[in-house]
Scaffold this motif. Structure first.
Motif, PDB file in Angstrom:
ATOM      1  N   LYS A  20      -4.422 -10.851   7.170  1.00 57.00           N
ATOM      2  CA  LYS A  20      -3.860 -12.138   7.581  1.00 57.00           C
ATOM      3  C   LYS A  20      -2.373 -12.184   7.266  1.00 57.00           C
ATOM      4  O   LYS A  20      -1.552 -12.640   8.071  1.00 57.00           O
ATOM      5  CB  LYS A  20      -4.611 -13.262   6.859  1.00 57.00           C
ATOM      6  CG  LYS A  20      -4.349 -14.644   7.415  1.00 57.00           C
ATOM      7  CD  LYS A  20      -5.296 -15.662   6.799  1.00 57.00           C
ATOM      8  CE  LYS A  20      -5.090 -17.024   7.432  1.00 57.00           C
ATOM      9  NZ  LYS A  20      -6.016 -18.032   6.848  1.00 57.00           N
ATOM     10  N   LYS A  21      -2.025 -11.696   6.086  1.00 56.80           N
ATOM     11  CA  LYS A  21      -0.630 -11.487   5.731  1.00 56.80           C
ATOM     12  C   LYS A  21      -0.451  -9.976   5.631  1.00 56.80           C
ATOM     13  O   LYS A  21      -0.853  -9.369   4.648  1.00 56.80           O
ATOM     14  CB  LYS A  21      -0.298 -12.144   4.397  1.00 56.80           C
ATOM     15  CG  LYS A  21       1.146 -11.943   3.964  1.00 56.80           C
ATOM     16  CD  LYS A  21       1.384 -12.518   2.578  1.00 56.80           C
ATOM     17  CE  LYS A  21       2.812 -12.210   2.111  1.00 56.80           C
ATOM     18  NZ  LYS A  21       3.044 -12.710   0.719  1.00 56.80           N
ATOM     19  N   PRO A  22       0.123  -9.324   6.681  1.00 53.80           N
ATOM     20  CA  PRO A  22       0.204  -7.861   6.698  1.00 53.80           C
ATOM     21  C   PRO A  22       0.773  -7.283   5.410  1.00 53.80           C
ATOM     22  O   PRO A  22       1.728  -7.820   4.839  1.00 53.80           O
ATOM     23  CB  PRO A  22       1.113  -7.583   7.898  1.00 53.80           C
ATOM     24  CG  PRO A  22       0.907  -8.757   8.793  1.00 53.80           C
ATOM     25  CD  PRO A  22       0.724  -9.928   7.878  1.00 53.80           C
ATOM     26  N   VAL A  23       0.167  -6.214   4.953  1.00 51.45           N
ATOM     27  CA  VAL A  23       0.585  -5.550   3.722  1.00 51.45           C
ATOM     28  C   VAL A  23       1.507  -4.383   4.087  1.00 51.45           C
ATOM     29  O   VAL A  23       1.110  -3.505   4.865  1.00 51.45           O
ATOM     30  CB  VAL A  23      -0.653  -5.019   2.956  1.00 51.45           C
ATOM     31  CG1 VAL A  23      -0.228  -4.267   1.697  1.00 51.45           C
ATOM     32  CG2 VAL A  23      -1.595  -6.164   2.620  1.00 51.45           C
ATOM     33  N   PRO A  24       2.745  -4.355   3.576  1.00 50.01           N
ATOM     34  CA  PRO A  24       3.654  -3.252   3.915  1.00 50.01           C
ATOM     35  C   PRO A  24       3.102  -1.916   3.450  1.00 50.01           C
ATOM     36  O   PRO A  24       2.536  -1.807   2.357  1.00 50.01           O
ATOM     37  CB  PRO A  24       4.951  -3.620   3.195  1.00 50.01           C
ATOM     38  CG  PRO A  24       4.562  -4.605   2.152  1.00 50.01           C
ATOM     39  CD  PRO A  24       3.382  -5.337   2.678  1.00 50.01           C
ATOM     40  N   VAL A  25       3.278  -0.897   4.294  1.00 49.02           N
ATOM     41  CA  VAL A  25       2.748   0.438   4.020  1.00 49.02           C
ATOM     42  C   VAL A  25       3.904   1.405   3.777  1.00 49.02           C
ATOM     43  O   VAL A  25       4.785   1.567   4.631  1.00 49.02           O
ATOM     44  CB  VAL A  25       1.885   0.945   5.192  1.00 49.02           C
ATOM     45  CG1 VAL A  25       1.391   2.363   4.915  1.00 49.02           C
ATOM     46  CG2 VAL A  25       0.712  -0.001   5.430  1.00 49.02           C
ATOM     47  N   PHE A  26       3.901   2.036   2.613  1.00 45.69           N
ATOM     48  CA  PHE A  26       4.863   3.082   2.269  1.00 45.69           C
ATOM     49  C   PHE A  26       4.130   4.419   2.353  1.00 45.69           C
ATOM     50  O   PHE A  26       3.099   4.596   1.696  1.00 45.69           O
ATOM     51  CB  PHE A  26       5.396   2.905   0.851  1.00 45.69           C
ATOM     52  CG  PHE A  26       6.205   1.644   0.626  1.00 45.69           C
ATOM     53  CD1 PHE A  26       7.590   1.706   0.520  1.00 45.69           C
ATOM     54  CD2 PHE A  26       5.585   0.408   0.494  1.00 45.69           C
ATOM     55  CE1 PHE A  26       8.337   0.553   0.297  1.00 45.69           C
ATOM     56  CE2 PHE A  26       6.320  -0.751   0.273  1.00 45.69           C
ATOM     57  CZ  PHE A  26       7.707  -0.673   0.169  1.00 45.69           C
ATOM     58  N   ILE A  27       4.642   5.347   3.151  1.00 52.51           N
ATOM     59  CA  ILE A  27       4.043   6.681   3.219  1.00 52.51           C
ATOM     60  C   ILE A  27       5.078   7.712   2.784  1.00 52.51           C
ATOM     61  O   ILE A  27       6.201   7.743   3.299  1.00 52.51           O
ATOM     62  CB  ILE A  27       3.540   7.011   4.637  1.00 52.51           C
ATOM     63  CG1 ILE A  27       2.364   6.104   5.016  1.00 52.51           C
ATOM     64  CG2 ILE A  27       3.107   8.479   4.719  1.00 52.51           C
ATOM     65  CD1 ILE A  27       1.770   6.392   6.383  1.00 52.51           C
ATOM     66  N   LEU A  74       0.866  -1.177   0.000  1.00 52.45           N
ATOM     67  CA  LEU A  74       0.000   0.000   0.000  1.00 52.45           C
ATOM     68  C   LEU A  74       0.903   1.228   0.000  1.00 52.45           C
ATOM     69  O   LEU A  74       1.763   1.369   0.875  1.00 52.45           O
ATOM     70  CB  LEU A  74      -0.894  -0.005   1.245  1.00 52.45           C
ATOM     71  CG  LEU A  74      -1.757   1.235   1.511  1.00 52.45           C
ATOM     72  CD1 LEU A  74      -2.780   1.433   0.390  1.00 52.45           C
ATOM     73  CD2 LEU A  74      -2.474   1.106   2.863  1.00 52.45           C
ATOM     74  N   VAL A  75       0.738   2.085  -1.005  1.00 54.19           N
ATOM     75  CA  VAL A  75       1.575   3.282  -1.118  1.00 54.19           C
ATOM     76  C   VAL A  75       0.684   4.505  -0.978  1.00 54.19           C
ATOM     77  O   VAL A  75      -0.305   4.654  -1.708  1.00 54.19           O
ATOM     78  CB  VAL A  75       2.325   3.331  -2.460  1.00 54.19           C
ATOM     79  CG1 VAL A  75       3.270   4.539  -2.494  1.00 54.19           C
ATOM     80  CG2 VAL A  75       3.122   2.039  -2.684  1.00 54.19           C
ATOM     81  N   ILE A  76       1.045   5.385  -0.046  1.00 54.69           N
ATOM     82  CA  ILE A  76       0.202   6.530   0.302  1.00 54.69           C
ATOM     83  C   ILE A  76       1.016   7.815   0.244  1.00 54.69           C
ATOM     84  O   ILE A  76       2.147   7.864   0.736  1.00 54.69           O
ATOM     85  CB  ILE A  76      -0.365   6.368   1.726  1.00 54.69           C
ATOM     86  CG1 ILE A  76      -1.307   5.168   1.790  1.00 54.69           C
ATOM     87  CG2 ILE A  76      -1.062   7.631   2.204  1.00 54.69           C
ATOM     88  CD1 ILE A  76      -1.635   4.738   3.204  1.00 54.69           C
ATOM     89  N   ASN A  77       0.455   8.845  -0.356  1.00 52.90           N
ATOM     90  CA  ASN A  77       1.039  10.171  -0.232  1.00 52.90           C
ATOM     91  C   ASN A  77       0.305  10.924   0.867  1.00 52.90           C
ATOM     92  O   ASN A  77      -0.915  10.819   0.986  1.00 52.90           O
ATOM     93  CB  ASN A  77       0.940  10.946  -1.537  1.00 52.90           C
ATOM     94  CG  ASN A  77       1.616  12.300  -1.432  1.00 52.90           C
ATOM     95  OD1 ASN A  77       0.982  13.293  -1.098  1.00 52.90           O
ATOM     96  ND2 ASN A  77       2.916  12.337  -1.691  1.00 52.90           N
ATOM     97  N   ALA A  78       1.047  11.671   1.672  1.00 51.76           N
ATOM     98  CA  ALA A  78       0.484  12.290   2.875  1.00 51.76           C
ATOM     99  C   ALA A  78      -0.591  13.325   2.598  1.00 51.76           C
ATOM    100  O   ALA A  78      -1.353  13.676   3.498  1.00 51.76           O
ATOM    101  CB  ALA A  78       1.594  12.916   3.713  1.00 51.76           C
ATOM    102  N   TYR A  79      -0.696  13.825   1.368  1.00 51.25           N
ATOM    103  CA  TYR A  79      -1.810  14.722   1.067  1.00 51.25           C
ATOM    104  C   TYR A  79      -3.144  14.014   1.325  1.00 51.25           C
ATOM    105  O   TYR A  79      -4.146  14.654   1.624  1.00 51.25           O
ATOM    106  CB  TYR A  79      -1.736  15.189  -0.387  1.00 51.25           C
ATOM    107  CG  TYR A  79      -0.645  16.210  -0.634  1.00 51.25           C
ATOM    108  CD1 TYR A  79      -0.839  17.556  -0.321  1.00 51.25           C
ATOM    109  CD2 TYR A  79       0.576  15.830  -1.153  1.00 51.25           C
ATOM    110  CE1 TYR A  79       0.159  18.496  -0.527  1.00 51.25           C
ATOM    111  CE2 TYR A  79       1.588  16.754  -1.371  1.00 51.25           C
ATOM    112  CZ  TYR A  79       1.377  18.088  -1.053  1.00 51.25           C
ATOM    113  OH  TYR A  79       2.372  19.002  -1.252  1.00 51.25           O
TER     114      TYR A  79
END
Length: 316
Positions: free
Chosen positions: A159-166, A132-137
């Motif tokens: 169940k299998k955690p999804v890595p989060v990129f912010i 999951l890729v998120i921009n802080a806006y």
């Protein structure tokens, strides 16, 4: 790999000037152009061009600008199943004024982007992603913030955690400041520039800021430091990764940080360590600045071939 991206899509009005105008002054640009932009659009387009399956969650207006804002998204094969439309709000626009020596000022309107309806978020789409890729806006305000926080929750509890990129943004940090710290600390990979790092922590130096984030529980931080490259930080490691000069002149830095973020996420999910991923991101960000517009210079696997090792499948 499957990426789910949450962020803005915009129409960028770009003005390249000899100098920024004074209040009340009218100046003629050296160059003026209109291009598709927005952090979410640029990240998703870059990831798709690098060969990934990408879904973009964003909101546009019901107006002619919407089609233009999404034009590169469509050309790149990004899935639009999570794109929403607002009948009451216009598609977001950004006016960028920049000079040859790197000065830049912007006028930004969140408009339709902030109206992303959290009721339309599908839990299975987040759980089925590889990242999951998120921009802080997306974390500033309104329904878009609720949508993004819900997505982070689904990623964390899968169940299998999804890595989060912010990836933070100057406008987001300037508006919310240290109020974004809790969300930032909830990421697996936090990317930001020096100004954003210091504004987020209320400190005056990179080392003090990184120390504060470490004490607060940060695990992986990547600091973009312009012509010097980037700094990678973990609780046990700090390393400056040198910049990679691009082939060709740097003409427009719009979207370079978003391209950096996409290339970094691509490299990490392809099996690279943080230093190698940062080097690839440095190269991608620099290459993107050799064309006018955030999404005009395609970044491909071939561009990064000298930096990233071939996968086992490619070697076979």
């Amino acid at each position: 790999m499957k990426f789910y991206v949450i962020g803005d899509v915009t129409v960028d009005h770009l003005y390249h000037l000899k100098r920024l105008p004074r209040p009340g002054e009218e100046v003629a640009p050296i160059r003026a152009s209109m291009k598709p932009g927005g952090a979410g659009g640029t990240i998703s387009v870059t990831l798709a061009r690098l060969g990934h399956t990408v879904t973009l969650a964003a909101c546009v207006g019901d107006d002619p600008f919407a089609e233009y804002a999404l034009s590169r998204v469509r050309e790149s094969g990004v899935s639009e199943v999570a794109i929403q439309r607002s009948a009451e709000h216009l598609t977001s626009t950004i006016t960028v004024m920049q000079t040859g020596d790197g000065q830049r000022t912007m006028i930004s309107d969140g408009a339709a982007n902030r109206q992303l309806d959290p009721a339309k978020l599908k839990k299975k789409d987040i759980e089925g992603a590889d990242a999951l890729v998120i921009n802080a806006y997306s974390l500033i305000e309104g329904p878009q913030r609720e949508y993004t926080l819900a997505a982070i929750g689904y990623a964390r509890n899968a169940k299998k955690p999804v890595p989060v990129f912010i990836d933070l943004g100057t406008g987001a940090v300037n508006k919310v400041g240290t109020g974004l710290r809790d969300e930032a600390l909830g990421s697996d990979y936090l990317m930001l520039n020096q100004h954003e790092l210091q504004a987020l922590t209320g400190t005056s130096s990179i080392s003090a800021a990184l120390g504060q984030l470490g004490e607060a529980g940060a695990q992986r931080v990547i600091v973009k430091v312009g012509k010097m490259g980037s700094i990678i930080w973990t609780p046990t490691e700090t390393e400056l990764v040198d910049a990679v000069p691009p082939e060709g002149a740097v003409v427009d830095s719009t979207g370079a940080g978003d391209t950096f973020t996409a290339a970094f996420a691509h490299a990490v999910l392809s099996g690279s360590g943080m230093a190698q991923a940062a080097r690839a991101a440095n190269m991608a960000g620099a290459l993107s600045a050799t064309s006018f517009g955030a999404q005009e210079r395609p970044i491909t696997a071939a561009d990064l071939a000298d930096v990233l090792p071939k996968s086992k499948k490619e070697k076979a």
